[in-house]
Scaffold this active site. Sequence first.
Site, mmCIF file in Angstrom:
data_model
loop_
_atom_site.group_PDB
_atom_site.id
_atom_site.type_symbol
_atom_site.label_atom_id
_atom_site.label_comp_id
_atom_site.label_asym_id
_atom_site.label_seq_id
_atom_site.Cartn_x
_atom_site.Cartn_y
_atom_site.Cartn_z
ATOM 1 N N HIS A 11 87.808 -57.249 -6.195
ATOM 2 C CA HIS A 11 89.182 -56.840 -5.851
ATOM 3 C C HIS A 11 89.362 -56.589 -4.349
ATOM 4 O O HIS A 11 90.483 -56.662 -3.849
ATOM 5 C CB HIS A 11 89.566 -55.586 -6.622
ATOM 6 C CG HIS A 11 89.930 -55.840 -8.058
ATOM 7 N ND1 HIS A 11 89.861 -57.078 -8.654
ATOM 8 C CD2 HIS A 11 90.386 -54.999 -9.030
ATOM 9 C CE1 HIS A 11 90.242 -56.978 -9.927
ATOM 10 N NE2 HIS A 11 90.563 -55.727 -10.172
ATOM 11 N N HIS A 44 82.041 -62.365 -8.041
ATOM 12 C CA HIS A 44 82.238 -63.569 -8.861
ATOM 13 C C HIS A 44 82.737 -64.674 -7.939
ATOM 14 O O HIS A 44 83.805 -64.542 -7.340
ATOM 15 C CB HIS A 44 83.269 -63.245 -9.951
ATOM 16 C CG HIS A 44 83.469 -64.341 -10.952
ATOM 17 N ND1 HIS A 44 84.144 -64.150 -12.138
ATOM 18 C CD2 HIS A 44 83.091 -65.647 -10.967
ATOM 19 C CE1 HIS A 44 84.176 -65.282 -12.827
ATOM 20 N NE2 HIS A 44 83.554 -66.208 -12.134
ATOM 21 N N ARG A 50 89.610 -67.770 -5.803
ATOM 22 C CA ARG A 50 90.799 -66.918 -5.713
ATOM 23 C C ARG A 50 90.520 -65.610 -4.977
ATOM 24 O O ARG A 50 91.428 -64.992 -4.456
ATOM 25 C CB ARG A 50 91.389 -66.664 -7.085
ATOM 26 C CG ARG A 50 90.567 -65.742 -7.957
ATOM 27 C CD ARG A 50 91.279 -65.388 -9.235
ATOM 28 N NE ARG A 50 91.390 -66.519 -10.145
ATOM 29 C CZ ARG A 50 91.605 -66.385 -11.455
ATOM 30 N NH1 ARG A 50 91.764 -65.196 -11.980
ATOM 31 N NH2 ARG A 50 91.663 -67.442 -12.239
ATOM 32 N N THR A 102 87.616 -62.608 -16.547
ATOM 33 C CA THR A 102 86.749 -63.212 -17.574
ATOM 34 C C THR A 102 87.187 -62.713 -18.954
ATOM 35 O O THR A 102 87.303 -61.513 -19.168
ATOM 36 C CB THR A 102 85.276 -62.810 -17.320
ATOM 37 O OG1 THR A 102 85.023 -62.925 -15.929
ATOM 38 C CG2 THR A 102 84.330 -63.709 -18.077
ATOM 39 N N GLU A 152 74.013 -59.764 -20.239
ATOM 40 C CA GLU A 152 75.006 -58.726 -19.972
ATOM 41 C C GLU A 152 75.955 -58.715 -21.156
ATOM 42 O O GLU A 152 76.637 -59.711 -21.430
ATOM 43 C CB GLU A 152 75.779 -59.021 -18.678
ATOM 44 C CG GLU A 152 76.869 -57.979 -18.421
ATOM 45 C CD GLU A 152 77.662 -58.220 -17.145
ATOM 46 O OE1 GLU A 152 77.172 -58.934 -16.251
ATOM 47 O OE2 GLU A 152 78.779 -57.680 -17.056
ATOM 48 N N HIS A 192 82.488 -54.922 -18.348
ATOM 49 C CA HIS A 192 83.846 -55.463 -18.481
ATOM 50 C C HIS A 192 84.787 -54.425 -19.083
ATOM 51 O O HIS A 192 84.554 -53.930 -20.175
ATOM 52 C CB HIS A 192 83.926 -56.760 -19.306
ATOM 53 C CG HIS A 192 85.065 -57.603 -18.810
ATOM 54 N ND1 HIS A 192 86.342 -57.431 -19.239
ATOM 55 C CD2 HIS A 192 85.128 -58.553 -17.841
ATOM 56 C CE1 HIS A 192 87.143 -58.256 -18.584
ATOM 57 N NE2 HIS A 192 86.425 -58.943 -17.720
HETATM 58 N N1 PXP Z 1 80.957 -58.353 -15.973
HETATM 59 C C1 PXP Z 1 81.465 -59.608 -15.876
HETATM 60 C C2 PXP Z 1 80.653 -60.740 -16.392
HETATM 61 C C3 PXP Z 1 82.721 -59.849 -15.290
HETATM 62 O O1 PXP Z 1 83.196 -61.106 -15.209
HETATM 63 C C4 PXP Z 1 83.449 -58.752 -14.783
HETATM 64 C C5 PXP Z 1 84.768 -58.987 -14.113
HETATM 65 O O2 PXP Z 1 84.605 -59.795 -13.000
HETATM 66 C C6 PXP Z 1 82.883 -57.457 -14.895
HETATM 67 C C7 PXP Z 1 81.645 -57.297 -15.515
HETATM 68 C C8 PXP Z 1 83.586 -56.254 -14.385
HETATM 69 O O3 PXP Z 1 84.744 -56.022 -15.133
HETATM 70 P P1 PXP Z 1 85.784 -54.948 -14.678
HETATM 71 O O4 PXP Z 1 86.378 -55.428 -13.378
HETATM 72 O O5 PXP Z 1 86.775 -54.922 -15.790
HETATM 73 O O6 PXP Z 1 85.052 -53.652 -14.502
#
Ligand code: PXP
Length: 246
Positions: A11, A44, A50, A102, A152, A192
């Site tokens: 972000h 990522h 992006r 994702t 993960e 996530h």
């Molecule tokens: N794990 C993976 C594989 C992800 O793609 C993401 C989001 O980029 C995250 C963890 C982190 O998710 P969040 O931003 O919702 O904490």
Amino acid sequence: MAMRLAVNIDHIATIRQARKTDEPDPVAAAVLCELAGAQGITVHLRGDRRHMQDRDIEVLQKTVGTHLNVEMAATSEMIRIAQTIKPYRVTLVPERTDEVTTEGGLDVVLHSGNLERAVRQLLDSRIDVSIFVDPDIEQIRHCSKIRAPRVELNTGKYSDTWKDGDWPAELEKIRVAARAAHKMGLTVFAGHGLTYRNVDGIAGVAEIEELNIGHSIIARASLVGLEAAVREMIALLRSPRRLPGR
Ligand code: PXP
């Protein structure tokens, strides 16, 4: 041992790309996260670029002092970039251009041939590999079958159901999946959708060694500062507790 925190700083790059300028720099954000105690930095590199750019990954690989984990799709373009930059770890994720973030774990059963090749190429290049999967035993079994050393677990559904759904059932799926993966010899990570309010359940799962958290930390950082936001999350992982409010 307390669960480790890797901060996903995508972000920060999203804010920069909103104006296509050079601020804020994810490299500076990574330094602040590490100073606050984060044990890893996650980014990522998307096919559409992006948020994170190739330059970010190159500079982060040279400057991150903990470990750099790069999420990417298992495409030949991405594998080539990883082999050139050599981050500490690559996490293979599914990717769709029309998704906001994702949306689910990789279907390792369906794509086992391509994923097995990607895992081998990365490991041969001395890059650690993890695969982002839903908490599903069959998927995890296939991760083991294609010799991925780590998984993960996708906590997206747990997070989605946390406010008003059946989150105890989703937490139980994570627990069962974590135990099974650990038994198969896989190192277990998770992430996530985790927030300051819902992380306590996941932080109590003994087999999970590390969490990847992005949105919630960067959102809080926009109000209280990045170091304070990271420190607060680390404190929650050290002594999981439910925060008041929603
Ligand atoms: N794990 C993976 C594989 C992800 O793609 C993401 C989001 O980029 C995250 C963890 C982190 O998710 P969040 O931003 O919702 O904490």
